[in-house]
Design a protein around this motif. Structure first.
Motif, short mmCIF file in Angstrom:
data_model
loop_
_atom_site.label_atom_id
_atom_site.label_comp_id
_atom_site.label_asym_id
_atom_site.label_seq_id
_atom_site.Cartn_x
_atom_site.Cartn_y
_atom_site.Cartn_z
N ALA A 142 25.36 -5.92 -67.54
CA ALA A 142 25.68 -6.50 -68.68
C ALA A 142 25.16 -8.07 -69.89
O ALA A 142 25.86 -7.57 -71.09
N LEU A 143 24.11 -8.55 -69.45
CA LEU A 143 23.79 -9.36 -70.08
C LEU A 143 22.90 -8.35 -71.26
O LEU A 143 22.41 -8.40 -72.85
N ALA A 144 22.03 -6.80 -70.98
CA ALA A 144 21.54 -6.26 -71.85
C ALA A 144 22.26 -5.05 -72.70
O ALA A 144 21.84 -5.25 -73.86
N LYS A 151 21.06 1.80 -70.16
CA LYS A 151 19.49 2.28 -70.47
C LYS A 151 18.94 3.32 -70.67
O LYS A 151 17.83 3.65 -71.06
N ASP A 152 20.27 3.92 -71.70
CA ASP A 152 19.42 4.60 -73.09
C ASP A 152 18.75 3.75 -74.06
O ASP A 152 17.69 4.29 -74.75
N GLU A 153 19.04 2.28 -73.67
CA GLU A 153 18.77 1.62 -75.30
C GLU A 153 18.03 0.14 -74.82
O GLU A 153 17.66 -0.96 -74.98
N THR A 154 17.99 0.47 -73.24
CA THR A 154 17.21 -1.01 -72.54
C THR A 154 16.50 -0.76 -71.59
O THR A 154 16.30 0.43 -70.77
N GLU A 155 15.20 -0.94 -71.56
CA GLU A 155 13.97 -0.83 -70.68
C GLU A 155 13.86 -1.50 -69.24
O GLU A 155 14.38 -2.37 -68.93
N TYR A 156 14.21 -0.35 -68.25
CA TYR A 156 14.36 -1.01 -67.15
C TYR A 156 12.26 -0.73 -66.05
O TYR A 156 12.39 0.66 -66.17
N LEU A 157 12.70 -1.31 -65.59
CA LEU A 157 11.31 -1.36 -64.58
C LEU A 157 12.01 -1.47 -63.03
O LEU A 157 11.90 -2.66 -62.71
N PHE A 158 11.80 0.01 -62.25
CA PHE A 158 12.50 -0.25 -61.20
C PHE A 158 11.61 -0.19 -60.02
O PHE A 158 10.49 -0.12 -60.78
N ASP A 159 11.53 -0.90 -59.26
CA ASP A 159 10.94 -0.91 -57.82
C ASP A 159 9.29 -2.21 -58.21
O ASP A 159 7.84 -1.73 -58.14
#
Length: 379
Positions: free
Chosen positions: A17-19, A112-120
């Motif tokens: 939500a913040l992203a 997800k399309d405009e935010t970099e997600y670093l999972f794991d």
């Protein structure tokens, strides 16, 4: 603070939500999450008042409505399955109720399309200087950011690094809760059924996903337990030990628990802090203000907090400390009220249910949407 590069720890509700709002205001957001993907499972969450306004301003209210549990009344039975009372939905379901996992799926899809997600991956160190923050990770090289946000829940890694040990902030309320998926073997029709068991234990089952499945919610009283929060099988054993020998449908639920892949197990606790920020680090959601699931407001706090924090950063003209202070000041009273309400619910958790007339009177005067507690700014 456009063009600000912000790292968010946690991909539950508060983080995505913040992203979303940071991107709206021209900031760059990176979200790091210890899990390998958005987490499944969890409880049903409901929204009232200002939280509904945030969903609407995000443009996802209609989409969230489509995922509504449309849950109806919940029946309370004794251990032989005999009817005791009916709890009207108006008391506990808010203006809108969805499964938490459905909400996180929606938030992830919209970011997800405009935010970099670093999972794991997770943060291991935060080193601030006059120009920003150097963050180290379990995997990958260190990276620099302007600010770091801990939106990583009750046992926040960011809070532990920036503020100190969990024991200083987490206040256990004497209960544990386990939630997991099961078949709709009770044939519940958009409804719930619960039973108060012996010696400080309760069980509830409610239908989900248009009655095609159900979620079980088990509560038991206990002092703080020492267990590995990453060891799901150990958690299952703890739950099974506490409910061994109980009646009603507990034997069936324990079998489903053993086979479950989406167990959510948590102490019923609150986070209480004198301040929510330290230098370039700020906390959000349960990391700084957990009111416990019994408050019915935790997800609302996360959504509202994300909206306020992003808005204050956007209008602070580079003064992030002033933005952090304004965000906290606006949300403090709301959190205080929600935490106090949750403590009251703890006291009633294992009490005998009141007569049906009391529930009917409560349904005739359901909880207010509490607009007086919080008025949202337009950013």
């Amino acid at each position: 603070m456009t063009n600000t590069n912000i790292l968010i720890s946690g991909a539950g509700v508060a983080g995505p939500a913040l992203a979303y709002w940071l991107r709206v205001h021209g900031c760059t957001a990176t979200v790091i999450e210890r899990a390998t993907a958005p987490r499944p499972g969890g409880y049903a969450v409901d929204f009232r008042g200002a939280a509904m306004t945030v969903l609407e301003r995000m443009g996802i209210l209609d989409e969230v409505r489509k995922r509504s549990t449309t849950i109806g009344d919940s029946e309370v039975v004794d251990t032989d399955g005999r009817h005791v009372v009916t709890m009207p939905a108006a008391i506990f379901a808010g203006e809108l109720e969805v499964l938490k996992s459905d909400l996180t799926d929606i938030l992830y899809a919209h970011t997800k399309d405009e935010t970099e997600y670093l999972f794991d991956n997770s943060i291991t160190a935060i080193d601030a200087d006059a120009d920003g923050v150097l963050v180290s990770f379990e995997r990958g090289e260190p990276r620099r950011f302007d600010l770091v946000v801990g939106a990583d829940g009750l046992y926040s890694k960011v809070r532990a690094i920036a503020f100190g040990d969990h024991v200083n902030y987490i206040h256990h309320l004497g209960l544990y809760n386990a939630i997991f998926s099961t078949d709709n073997f009770l044939n519940l029709d958009y409804a719930g059924r619960g039973c108060q068991l012996a010696s400080g234990r309760t069980a509830n089952v409610f239908s989900t996903r248009n009655n095609t499945e159900a979620r079980a919610s088990l509560y038991f009283g206990s002092d703080p337990l020492d267990y590995d929060r990453n060891d799901v099988e150990a958690q299952k054993r703890i739950i099974a030990e506490h409910f061994a020998g109980d009646g009603w449908v507990i034997p069936r639920l324990l079998k489903d628990l053993a086979a479950s892949s989406d167990l959510y197990f948590t102490p019923i606790s609150q986070v209480q802090m004198d301040r929510w920020s330290a230098g370039r680090v700020v906390l959000l959601g349960d990391a700084c203000a957990c009111a416990s699931p019994l408050s019915g407001r935790g997800t609302s706090q996360a959504l509202i907090g994300a909206y306020l924090l992003a808005g204050e950063l956007a209008t602070a003209a580079g003064d992030y400390e002033a933005a952090f202070a304004s965000y906290e000041n606006q949300l403090r009273e709301y959190v205080k009220t929600n935490q106090a309400g949750a403590v009251e619910v703890v006291g009633m958790q294992f009490a005998e249910p009141p007569p049906q007339e009391v529930f009917d009177a409560m349904a005739a005067n359901p909880p207010e949407a509490d607009p007086e507690l919080l008025t949202l700014k337009d950013y």
